[in-house]
Write a protein that holds these residues in place. Sequence first.
Motif, PDB file in Angstrom:
ATOM      1  N   ASN A  38      42.635  41.122  39.425  1.00  0.00           N
ATOM      2  CA  ASN A  38      43.566  42.214  39.116  1.00  0.00           C
ATOM      3  C   ASN A  38      44.721  41.730  38.256  1.00  0.00           C
ATOM      4  O   ASN A  38      45.833  42.270  38.306  1.00  0.00           O
ATOM      5  N   ASP A  39      44.451  40.684  37.467  1.00  0.00           N
ATOM      6  CA  ASP A  39      45.450  40.192  36.535  1.00  0.00           C
ATOM      7  C   ASP A  39      44.760  39.414  35.416  1.00  0.00           C
ATOM      8  O   ASP A  39      43.543  39.228  35.415  1.00  0.00           O
ATOM      9  N   PHE A  40      45.559  38.995  34.451  1.00  0.00           N
ATOM     10  CA  PHE A  40      45.063  38.202  33.321  1.00  0.00           C
ATOM     11  C   PHE A  40      45.429  36.739  33.562  1.00  0.00           C
ATOM     12  O   PHE A  40      46.561  36.432  33.926  1.00  0.00           O
ATOM     13  N   LEU A  41      44.482  35.862  33.326  1.00  0.00           N
ATOM     14  CA  LEU A  41      44.679  34.439  33.603  1.00  0.00           C
ATOM     15  C   LEU A  41      44.793  33.644  32.309  1.00  0.00           C
ATOM     16  O   LEU A  41      44.150  33.980  31.300  1.00  0.00           O
ATOM     17  N   PRO A  42      45.572  32.565  32.318  1.00  0.00           N
ATOM     18  CA  PRO A  42      45.697  31.716  31.127  1.00  0.00           C
ATOM     19  C   PRO A  42      44.427  30.897  30.909  1.00  0.00           C
ATOM     20  O   PRO A  42      43.628  30.707  31.837  1.00  0.00           O
ATOM     21  N   PRO A  43      44.227  30.400  29.694  1.00  0.00           N
ATOM     22  CA  PRO A  43      43.001  29.650  29.373  1.00  0.00           C
ATOM     23  C   PRO A  43      42.746  28.465  30.293  1.00  0.00           C
ATOM     24  O   PRO A  43      41.595  28.179  30.614  1.00  0.00           O
ATOM     25  N   ALA A  44      43.813  27.779  30.695  1.00  0.00           N
ATOM     26  CA  ALA A  44      43.639  26.600  31.546  1.00  0.00           C
ATOM     27  C   ALA A  44      42.942  26.944  32.853  1.00  0.00           C
ATOM     28  O   ALA A  44      42.245  26.109  33.434  1.00  0.00           O
ATOM     29  N   ARG A  71      44.907  35.079  27.169  1.00  0.00           N
ATOM     30  CA  ARG A  71      44.949  35.609  28.534  1.00  0.00           C
ATOM     31  C   ARG A  71      43.768  36.551  28.743  1.00  0.00           C
ATOM     32  O   ARG A  71      43.547  37.475  27.951  1.00  0.00           O
ATOM     33  N   ARG A  72      43.012  36.309  29.830  1.00  0.00           N
ATOM     34  CA  ARG A  72      41.805  37.096  30.064  1.00  0.00           C
ATOM     35  C   ARG A  72      41.655  37.457  31.536  1.00  0.00           C
ATOM     36  O   ARG A  72      42.083  36.723  32.425  1.00  0.00           O
ATOM     37  N   MET A  73      41.004  38.585  31.763  1.00  0.00           N
ATOM     38  CA  MET A  73      40.647  39.013  33.110  1.00  0.00           C
ATOM     39  C   MET A  73      39.258  38.475  33.419  1.00  0.00           C
ATOM     40  O   MET A  73      38.366  38.497  32.568  1.00  0.00           O
ATOM     41  N   LEU A  74      39.073  37.988  34.638  1.00  0.00           N
ATOM     42  CA  LEU A  74      37.776  37.465  35.060  1.00  0.00           C
ATOM     43  C   LEU A  74      36.987  38.531  35.804  1.00  0.00           C
ATOM     44  O   LEU A  74      37.552  39.397  36.471  1.00  0.00           O
ATOM     45  N   SER A  75      35.674  38.455  35.674  1.00  0.00           N
ATOM     46  CA  SER A  75      34.783  39.286  36.485  1.00  0.00           C
ATOM     47  C   SER A  75      33.700  38.394  37.064  1.00  0.00           C
ATOM     48  O   SER A  75      33.365  37.348  36.500  1.00  0.00           O
ATOM     49  N   PHE A  76      33.155  38.829  38.194  1.00  0.00           N
ATOM     50  CA  PHE A  76      32.133  38.048  38.894  1.00  0.00           C
ATOM     51  C   PHE A  76      30.969  38.970  39.244  1.00  0.00           C
ATOM     52  O   PHE A  76      31.159  40.073  39.759  1.00  0.00           O
ATOM     53  N   SER A  77      29.768  38.503  38.956  1.00  0.00           N
ATOM     54  CA  SER A  77      28.588  39.335  39.172  1.00  0.00           C
ATOM     55  C   SER A  77      27.367  38.448  39.381  1.00  0.00           C
ATOM     56  O   SER A  77      27.280  37.350  38.820  1.00  0.00           O
ATOM     57  N   VAL A 209      52.589  23.958  28.185  1.00  0.00           N
ATOM     58  CA  VAL A 209      51.342  23.497  27.568  1.00  0.00           C
ATOM     59  C   VAL A 209      50.213  24.296  28.198  1.00  0.00           C
ATOM     60  O   VAL A 209      49.994  24.228  29.410  1.00  0.00           O
ATOM     61  N   ASN A 210      49.533  25.068  27.366  1.00  0.00           N
ATOM     62  CA  ASN A 210      48.478  25.963  27.861  1.00  0.00           C
ATOM     63  C   ASN A 210      48.990  26.843  28.991  1.00  0.00           C
ATOM     64  O   ASN A 210      48.308  27.063  29.995  1.00  0.00           O
ATOM     65  N   TYR A 211      50.241  27.313  28.814  1.00  0.00           N
ATOM     66  CA  TYR A 211      50.886  28.286  29.704  1.00  0.00           C
ATOM     67  C   TYR A 211      51.353  27.690  31.030  1.00  0.00           C
ATOM     68  O   TYR A 211      51.749  28.431  31.918  1.00  0.00           O
ATOM     69  N   PHE A 212      51.361  26.359  31.138  1.00  0.00           N
ATOM     70  CA  PHE A 212      51.894  25.717  32.328  1.00  0.00           C
ATOM     71  C   PHE A 212      53.082  24.847  31.926  1.00  0.00           C
ATOM     72  O   PHE A 212      53.031  24.146  30.910  1.00  0.00           O
ATOM     73  N   HIS A 213      54.159  24.897  32.727  1.00  0.00           N
ATOM     74  CA  HIS A 213      55.307  24.045  32.428  1.00  0.00           C
ATOM     75  C   HIS A 213      54.892  22.585  32.455  1.00  0.00           C
ATOM     76  O   HIS A 213      54.124  22.152  33.324  1.00  0.00           O
ATOM     77  N   CYS A 214      55.410  21.845  31.506  1.00  0.00           N
ATOM     78  CA  CYS A 214      55.105  20.412  31.439  1.00  0.00           C
ATOM     79  C   CYS A 214      56.403  19.642  31.243  1.00  0.00           C
ATOM     80  O   CYS A 214      57.164  19.902  30.304  1.00  0.00           O
ATOM     81  N   LEU A 215      56.650  18.705  32.141  1.00  0.00           N
ATOM     82  CA  LEU A 215      57.858  17.885  32.082  1.00  0.00           C
ATOM     83  C   LEU A 215      57.559  16.458  31.649  1.00  0.00           C
ATOM     84  O   LEU A 215      58.457  15.610  31.642  1.00  0.00           O
ATOM     85  N   LYS A 216      56.304  16.194  31.283  1.00  0.00           N
ATOM     86  CA  LYS A 216      55.900  14.836  30.909  1.00  0.00           C
ATOM     87  C   LYS A 216      55.950  14.670  29.394  1.00  0.00           C
ATOM     88  O   LYS A 216      55.116  15.216  28.676  1.00  0.00           O
TER      89      LYS A 216
END
Length: 257
Positions: A38-44, A71-77, A209-216
């Motif tokens: 029920n949401d859109f997920l980042p590529p990572a 950003r994409r919604m996943l489906s399972f079947s 980086v790929n929609y995730f915070h990166c402190l490195k």
Amino acid sequence: MDKKHFLNSINCEDKNLISNIFNKIQIAEKTNGIIFTNDFLPPAIWHQILAISENYDVKSFANGIFKDSDRRMLSFSTYDAPTEYPIDLLEIKNKSKFAKVDHKDYLGAIMSLGIKREKLGDLIIQDSICYAPVCSDISDFIINNLNKIKNCPCVVTEYDYISQALPERKFEEKVVITTSFRLDGLVSAVCNISRNSSVELISSGKILVNYFHCLKKDKVIESNDTLTIRGYGKFKIAEIIGNTQKGRLKVVIKQYI
């Protein structure tokens, strides 16, 4: 299907998110139906889910409406990919002829309604119009309540993306010079700032980086990675096209516009 193995196989700090995805896969398996996130997920995230699901009877699919959506919604079947997703594409028109609004203005206006970023896909801006994929359960709310972008009046309608041509994302392409693919070096090159300034941006949490915070600062960036740099924009790292006489790397980057 072992839940612990599934959770440990996905590199993501939000284990509740991955646990919910696992539960949806199980429901699809038990019901032989089609289940959607029920949401859109980042590529990572969705890349990892698609890869690990190859080992299961339930198939995973991802859809973001646009070609090459991030950003994409996943489906399972247990069968084939669904032909329709619970996604509406909204067309948001800036009615002002004098003021220009950009991506962050559209995104900020939608989120100011109390809507989380995860309920929205990629936003594409063309000719004073924003095309925004949204979860269908909130589309009417946005249509009825979004009437202004920054200080500009707007009108929101649903865009029929099945029968009409889809807008395509545009990039501004340029070449930057960097000493390495370390995050601090690339940020310095992309933003045209000093290495010390790039380290400050990283340490203050202003880099994704790929929609995730990166402190490195020494994280190695790869081709097709996406950098979101607060105050500078979003960039996709394309490819190395050569070296300078001093041995530095010539890298093609694409800035989202």
